[in-house]
Design an enzyme around this catalytic site. Structure first.
Site, PDB file in Angstrom:
ATOM      1  N   GLY A  21       0.777  -1.239   0.000  1.00  0.00           N
ATOM      2  CA  GLY A  21       0.000   0.000   0.000  1.00  0.00           C
ATOM      3  C   GLY A  21       0.807   1.287   0.000  1.00  0.00           C
ATOM      4  O   GLY A  21       0.302   2.326   0.429  1.00  0.00           O
ATOM      5  N   ASN A  71       1.650   3.002  -2.643  1.00  0.00           N
ATOM      6  CA  ASN A  71       0.983   3.921  -3.577  1.00  0.00           C
ATOM      7  C   ASN A  71      -0.312   4.461  -2.978  1.00  0.00           C
ATOM      8  O   ASN A  71      -0.663   5.621  -3.201  1.00  0.00           O
ATOM      9  CB  ASN A  71       0.716   3.232  -4.914  1.00  0.00           C
ATOM     10  CG  ASN A  71       1.950   3.256  -5.804  1.00  0.00           C
ATOM     11  OD1 ASN A  71       2.332   4.301  -6.321  1.00  0.00           O
ATOM     12  ND2 ASN A  71       2.590   2.104  -5.941  1.00  0.00           N
ATOM     13  N   MET A  78      -3.828  -7.268  -7.002  1.00  0.00           N
ATOM     14  CA  MET A  78      -3.296  -8.444  -7.688  1.00  0.00           C
ATOM     15  C   MET A  78      -4.365  -9.362  -8.286  1.00  0.00           C
ATOM     16  O   MET A  78      -4.189 -10.577  -8.310  1.00  0.00           O
ATOM     17  CB  MET A  78      -2.399  -9.239  -6.732  1.00  0.00           C
ATOM     18  CG  MET A  78      -1.226  -8.436  -6.190  1.00  0.00           C
ATOM     19  SD  MET A  78      -0.159  -7.778  -7.479  1.00  0.00           S
ATOM     20  CE  MET A  78       0.736  -9.243  -7.917  1.00  0.00           C
ATOM     21  N   LEU A 132      -9.045  -7.890 -13.632  1.00  0.00           N
ATOM     22  CA  LEU A 132     -10.475  -7.561 -13.699  1.00  0.00           C
ATOM     23  C   LEU A 132     -11.022  -7.855 -15.101  1.00  0.00           C
ATOM     24  O   LEU A 132     -10.371  -7.558 -16.102  1.00  0.00           O
ATOM     25  CB  LEU A 132     -10.687  -6.092 -13.333  1.00  0.00           C
ATOM     26  CG  LEU A 132     -10.336  -5.767 -11.876  1.00  0.00           C
ATOM     27  CD1 LEU A 132     -10.235  -4.260 -11.662  1.00  0.00           C
ATOM     28  CD2 LEU A 132     -11.360  -6.376 -10.917  1.00  0.00           C
ATOM     29  N   ASN A 191      -4.523   2.050 -13.535  1.00  0.00           N
ATOM     30  CA  ASN A 191      -3.580   1.223 -12.774  1.00  0.00           C
ATOM     31  C   ASN A 191      -2.191   1.847 -12.856  1.00  0.00           C
ATOM     32  O   ASN A 191      -1.885   2.555 -13.804  1.00  0.00           O
ATOM     33  CB  ASN A 191      -3.543  -0.188 -13.379  1.00  0.00           C
ATOM     34  CG  ASN A 191      -2.584  -1.112 -12.649  1.00  0.00           C
ATOM     35  OD1 ASN A 191      -2.525  -1.120 -11.415  1.00  0.00           O
ATOM     36  ND2 ASN A 191      -1.811  -1.881 -13.387  1.00  0.00           N
ATOM     37  N   HIS A 250       1.853   0.733 -13.009  1.00  0.00           N
ATOM     38  CA  HIS A 250       2.657  -0.449 -13.308  1.00  0.00           C
ATOM     39  C   HIS A 250       4.135  -0.063 -13.304  1.00  0.00           C
ATOM     40  O   HIS A 250       4.504   0.986 -13.849  1.00  0.00           O
ATOM     41  CB  HIS A 250       2.258  -1.000 -14.685  1.00  0.00           C
ATOM     42  CG  HIS A 250       3.025  -2.211 -15.075  1.00  0.00           C
ATOM     43  ND1 HIS A 250       2.811  -3.444 -14.497  1.00  0.00           N
ATOM     44  CD2 HIS A 250       4.042  -2.376 -15.972  1.00  0.00           C
ATOM     45  CE1 HIS A 250       3.659  -4.316 -15.027  1.00  0.00           C
ATOM     46  NE2 HIS A 250       4.409  -3.697 -15.917  1.00  0.00           N
TER      47      HIS A 250
HETATM   48  C1  GRF Z   1       3.810  -1.159  -7.297  1.00  0.00           C
HETATM   49  O1  GRF Z   1       5.095  -1.346  -7.767  1.00  0.00           O
HETATM   50  C2  GRF Z   1       2.853  -0.985  -8.446  1.00  0.00           C
HETATM   51  O2  GRF Z   1       3.427  -0.367  -9.540  1.00  0.00           O
HETATM   52  C3  GRF Z   1       2.498  -2.407  -8.799  1.00  0.00           C
HETATM   53  O3  GRF Z   1       2.438  -3.089  -7.571  1.00  0.00           O
HETATM   54  C4  GRF Z   1       3.274  -2.412  -6.627  1.00  0.00           C
HETATM   55  C5  GRF Z   1       2.393  -2.078  -5.458  1.00  0.00           C
HETATM   56  O4  GRF Z   1       3.143  -1.513  -4.393  1.00  0.00           O
HETATM   57  N1  GRF Z   1       1.280  -2.499  -9.546  1.00  0.00           N
HETATM   58  P1  GRF Z   1       2.379  -0.830  -3.183  1.00  0.00           P
HETATM   59  O5  GRF Z   1       1.416  -1.906  -2.603  1.00  0.00           O
HETATM   60  O6  GRF Z   1       1.650   0.349  -3.695  1.00  0.00           O
HETATM   61  O7  GRF Z   1       3.448  -0.490  -2.199  1.00  0.00           O
END
Ligand code: GRF
Length: 277
Positions: free
Chosen positions: A14, A16, A93, A96, A110, A112
């Site tokens: 989490g 992000n 993860m 969808l 999203n 990435h």
């Molecule tokens: C991030 O690297 C994002 O780009 C990818 O999964 C990771 C999630 O990290 N989709 P966090 O849970 O936000 O720390």
């Protein structure tokens, strides 16, 4: 100012989500988090939401077994019930499907960890290093049914250094993700980035910034490139994350109490046995 309501879907750490929470803490930021939803009851992201006093829900995919449609229906119902206008996947993860994505048409994005379309999928940092790339980065993109396949909205680039490891590279890319995601959400909220029929239309000023998280360049590169409620049958796996945390705490104190009581009874029995000897 009316703020755009967003739902943030998470599965793990989490960080992000935290970047979005921090951005939304500024009253001038044009979006707010209406709800955080995790498919994983153990996600660290849930603690971040609780800390920020943001509504958080658990929609555990494992309860639905192979019924992906029912899982997604429940997920969608939570998002709609909280009035979210934009769905932000942040380390979510689960792939969808088209039914969910049509329900939130042009409203699911999203982040990435690669410069899409390069390195879709997992282990992006290791693959970029193994391929001898000199640049890497992160991309926010529109979500389509294929994994990491929707139109890119914006990216930030990182220069790969000669002594980079997966860990050092991942850390620098992640720092760029934390800048990029709130920027893109803000631009969507302001109407400067518009998604139509899966394609991205952005204001000319946003399109071609230099983008890199290295020492030489900084910036975000914006590229051109809704209802049903969950049925009672599926109500069980949906839970308010705070209620779950409270239930865990109660269970922990109950088991602790049981252990103490059990220990006391055992000591009493030993003492009684000794007295009878
Ligand atoms: C991030 O690297 C994002 O780009 C990818 O999964 C990771 C999630 O990290 N989709 P966090 O849970 O936000 O720390």
């Amino acid at each position: 100012m009316t703020r755009l309501k967003i739902a943030v879907l998470v599965s793990g750490r989490g960080s992000n989500l935290q970047a979005l929470i921090d951005a939304c803490a500024d009253p001038a930021f044009p979006a707010e988090i209406a709800v955080v939803v995790s498919n994983n009851p153990e996600a660290q992201a849930l603690a971040r939401a609780a800390q920020a006093e943001i509504p958080a829900m658990i929609c555990d995919h494992s309860y639905f077994r192979d019924d992906k449609a029912a899982f997604e229906d429940s997920l969608a119902a939570i998002i709609e019930q909280h009035g979210a206008q934009l769905v932000c996947l942040a380390g979510f993860m689960r792939l969808l499907g088209p039914v969910f994505l049509n329900r939130f048409k042009d409203r699911v994005i999203n982040i990435h960890p690669s410069l899409l379309p390069a390195y879709k999928g997992l282990d992006t940092h290791a693959r970029a290093l193994a391929a001898g790339e000199t640049t890497h980065g992160c991309t926010v993109h529109v979500v389509s049914p294929g994994m990491d396949e929707g139109s890119p909205i914006a990216s930030r680039m990182v220069t790969i250094l000669p002594d980079d490891t997966v860990e050092t590279l991942a850390a620098r890319v992640l720092a760029e993700e934390h800048v990029l995601y709130p920027e893109v959400v803000a631009e969507i909220a302001r109407g400067n980035v518009v998604i139509r029929q899966g394609r991205v239309e952005s204001a000319p000023a946003l399109r071609h910034h230099e983008g890199t998280g290295s020492e030489s360049h900084h910036g975000t590169s914006m590229t051109d490139h809704s209802h049903a409620t969950s049925s009672d049958a599926h109500a069980a796996p949906i839970a308010d994350a705070q209620s779950v945390a409270r239930a865990h705490a109660m269970w922990a104190s109950f088991t602790q109490g049981t252990l103490i009581a059990g220990g006391a009874i055992a000591i009493l029995l030993v003492l009684m046995a000794l007295a009878l000897l």
